[in-house]
Motif scaffolding. Structure first.
Motif, mmCIF file in Angstrom:
data_model
loop_
_atom_site.group_PDB
_atom_site.id
_atom_site.type_symbol
_atom_site.label_atom_id
_atom_site.label_comp_id
_atom_site.label_asym_id
_atom_site.label_seq_id
_atom_site.Cartn_x
_atom_site.Cartn_y
_atom_site.Cartn_z
ATOM 1 N N VAL A 115 0.862 -1.196 0.000
ATOM 2 C CA VAL A 115 0.000 0.000 0.000
ATOM 3 C C VAL A 115 0.897 1.245 0.000
ATOM 4 N N PRO A 116 0.600 2.244 -0.850
ATOM 5 C CA PRO A 116 1.414 3.467 -0.840
ATOM 6 C C PRO A 116 1.292 4.209 0.495
ATOM 7 N N GLU A 117 2.364 4.943 0.825
ATOM 8 C CA GLU A 117 2.413 5.592 2.141
ATOM 9 C C GLU A 117 1.278 6.605 2.344
ATOM 10 N N ASP A 118 0.908 7.360 1.303
ATOM 11 C CA ASP A 118 -0.147 8.357 1.526
ATOM 12 C C ASP A 118 -1.481 7.693 1.874
ATOM 13 N N VAL A 119 -1.712 6.491 1.336
ATOM 14 C CA VAL A 119 -2.967 5.778 1.642
ATOM 15 C C VAL A 119 -2.961 5.316 3.098
ATOM 16 N N VAL A 120 -1.842 4.747 3.558
ATOM 17 C CA VAL A 120 -1.826 4.244 4.942
ATOM 18 C C VAL A 120 -1.897 5.387 5.949
ATOM 19 N N VAL A 121 -1.254 6.480 5.645
ATOM 20 C CA VAL A 121 -1.304 7.617 6.581
ATOM 21 C C VAL A 121 -2.753 8.099 6.714
ATOM 22 N N GLY A 122 -3.457 8.174 5.597
ATOM 23 C CA GLY A 122 -4.865 8.584 5.619
ATOM 24 C C GLY A 122 -5.716 7.628 6.447
ATOM 25 N N ARG A 123 -5.483 6.307 6.283
ATOM 26 C CA ARG A 123 -6.267 5.312 7.038
ATOM 27 C C ARG A 123 -6.025 5.477 8.539
ATOM 28 N N LEU A 124 -4.760 5.676 8.906
ATOM 29 C CA LEU A 124 -4.440 5.746 10.343
ATOM 30 C C LEU A 124 -4.974 7.029 10.964
ATOM 31 N N LEU A 125 -4.882 8.132 10.220
ATOM 32 C CA LEU A 125 -5.429 9.390 10.759
ATOM 33 C C LEU A 125 -6.936 9.253 10.957
ATOM 34 N N ALA A 126 -7.586 8.528 10.040
ATOM 35 C CA ALA A 126 -9.038 8.342 10.161
ATOM 36 C C ALA A 126 -9.371 7.445 11.352
ATOM 37 N N ARG A 127 -8.497 6.475 11.668
ATOM 38 C CA ARG A 127 -8.772 5.570 12.789
ATOM 39 C C ARG A 127 -8.607 6.300 14.125
ATOM 40 N N GLY A 128 -7.456 7.007 14.283
ATOM 41 C CA GLY A 128 -7.252 7.810 15.493
ATOM 42 C C GLY A 128 -6.971 7.027 16.763
ATOM 43 N N ARG A 129 -6.283 5.845 16.666
ATOM 44 C CA ARG A 129 -5.855 5.129 17.877
ATOM 45 C C ARG A 129 -4.831 6.002 18.603
ATOM 46 N N GLU A 130 -4.483 5.633 19.839
ATOM 47 C CA GLU A 130 -3.595 6.498 20.630
ATOM 48 C C GLU A 130 -2.269 6.809 19.914
ATOM 49 N N ASP A 131 -1.757 5.818 19.139
ATOM 50 C CA ASP A 131 -0.486 6.046 18.437
ATOM 51 C C ASP A 131 -0.715 6.500 16.992
ATOM 52 N N ASP A 132 -1.931 6.948 16.665
ATOM 53 C CA ASP A 132 -2.232 7.409 15.311
ATOM 54 C C ASP A 132 -2.201 8.934 15.189
ATOM 55 N N LYS A 133 -1.153 9.560 15.730
ATOM 56 C CA LYS A 133 -0.982 11.009 15.555
ATOM 57 C C LYS A 133 0.017 11.204 14.422
ATOM 58 N N GLU A 134 -0.136 12.305 13.682
ATOM 59 C CA GLU A 134 0.626 12.407 12.433
ATOM 60 C C GLU A 134 2.143 12.225 12.610
ATOM 61 N N ASP A 135 2.747 12.870 13.648
ATOM 62 C CA ASP A 135 4.208 12.737 13.781
ATOM 63 C C ASP A 135 4.595 11.301 14.163
ATOM 64 N N VAL A 136 3.757 10.654 14.979
ATOM 65 C CA VAL A 136 4.044 9.261 15.377
ATOM 66 C C VAL A 136 3.870 8.328 14.162
ATOM 67 N N ILE A 137 2.854 8.602 13.361
ATOM 68 C CA ILE A 137 2.614 7.777 12.159
ATOM 69 C C ILE A 137 3.805 7.875 11.213
ATOM 70 N N ARG A 138 4.289 9.113 11.006
ATOM 71 C CA ARG A 138 5.442 9.318 10.103
ATOM 72 C C ARG A 138 6.649 8.549 10.632
ATOM 73 N N HIS A 139 6.837 8.586 11.952
ATOM 74 C CA HIS A 139 7.973 7.876 12.538
ATOM 75 C C HIS A 139 7.816 6.365 12.334
ATOM 76 N N ARG A 140 6.581 5.854 12.508
ATOM 77 C CA ARG A 140 6.355 4.412 12.318
ATOM 78 C C ARG A 140 6.643 3.995 10.872
ATOM 79 N N GLN A 141 6.299 4.887 9.921
ATOM 80 C CA GLN A 141 6.583 4.565 8.510
ATOM 81 C C GLN A 141 8.093 4.503 8.265
ATOM 82 N N GLN A 142 8.797 5.450 8.910
ATOM 83 C CA GLN A 142 10.259 5.488 8.757
ATOM 84 C C GLN A 142 10.895 4.222 9.355
ATOM 85 N N VAL A 143 10.397 3.815 10.516
ATOM 86 C CA VAL A 143 10.901 2.592 11.163
ATOM 87 C C VAL A 143 10.615 1.387 10.263
#
Ligand code: B4P
Length: 183
Positions: A115-143
């Motif tokens: 899945v492309p990164e922009d799609v997953v970031v959108g899904r996670l922002l829409a979910r909004g779990r505790e670790d679904d904040k934009e800076d944390v999401i970007r870090h998880r993608q980098q990891v």
């Protein structure tokens, strides 16, 4: 069937694993779910790992590996398992290989959800779990790119890659088709 699901955070590993584990008749083992259960149960392990999940960092291999080793030793894994979120590093993959080899087992397939990164970031922002904040999401993608993506080469001989953009049902269908074709 001994299967591993791999893909970037938000690829839908947990979503697909729930459906696939029922269809395949094997337990769904999610390291993320195991950690979150420890956190909500306020166990010692939960207190230890909370900061890593909150910051989008990987939990240290030593902690993760012991937890998975214990889970895989449970009786319901006799007919196989579907691992979701493990391994996430080559060190974890080496331990899994050794563990399976010691009992004359091996993985049947590693299913990559592409899945492309922009799609997953959108899904996670829409979910909004505790670790679904934009800076944390970007870090998880980098990891994912630095620590987990090397597993795609590690498992190249048993890797099945499917396009994981589409509806949940469409992706399940693609996954089952890829698994059947690999038998
Ligand atoms: P995980 O719990 O594994 O979470 P994830 O990778 O972020 O999500 P997943 O890919 O499962 O996406 P989901 O189905 O939920 O990891 C969380 C943290 O735990 C890590 O950051 C790390 O700290 C730690 N951890 C876990 N395993 C570890 C390990 N082995 N070693 C060290 N640390 C570890 O789907 C996401 C969203 O997309 C949902 O809202 C879902 O509804 C939606 N969605 C799913 N499929 C969709 C589709 N087809 N279309 C639209 N939306 C969809």
């Amino acid at each position: 069937m001994r299967l591993v699901l791999v893909g970037p955070p938000g690829a839908g590993k947990g979503t697909q694993a729930q459906v696939l584990s029922t269809q395949l008749g094997v337990p769904h083992i999610s390291t993320g779910d195991l950690f979150r259960a420890h956190i909500s149960g306020q166990t010692e392990l939960g207190r230890e790992v909370k900061k890593y999940l909150d910051e989008g960092k990987l939990v240290p291999d030593s902690v993760t590996i012991d937890m998975v080793r214990e889970r895989l030793a449970e009786e319901d894994t006799g007919n196989g398992f579907l691992l979701d979120g493990f391994p996430r590093t080559t060190a974890q993959a080496d331990v899994l290989t050794a563990l399976l080899t010691s009992t004359d087992q091996r993985l049947d397939a590693v299913l990559e959800l592409d899945v492309p990164e922009d799609v997953v970031v959108g899904r996670l922002l829409a979910r909004g779990r505790e670790d679904d904040k934009e800076d944390v999401i970007r870090h998880r993608q980098q990891v994912y790119r630095s620590e987990t993506a090397p597993l795609l080469d590690y498992y190249r001989d048993i890797l099945l890659t499917i396009d994981a953009v589409g509806s949940v049902d469409e992706i399940t269908e693609r996954a089952l088709k890829a698994l059947r074709a690999s038998e």
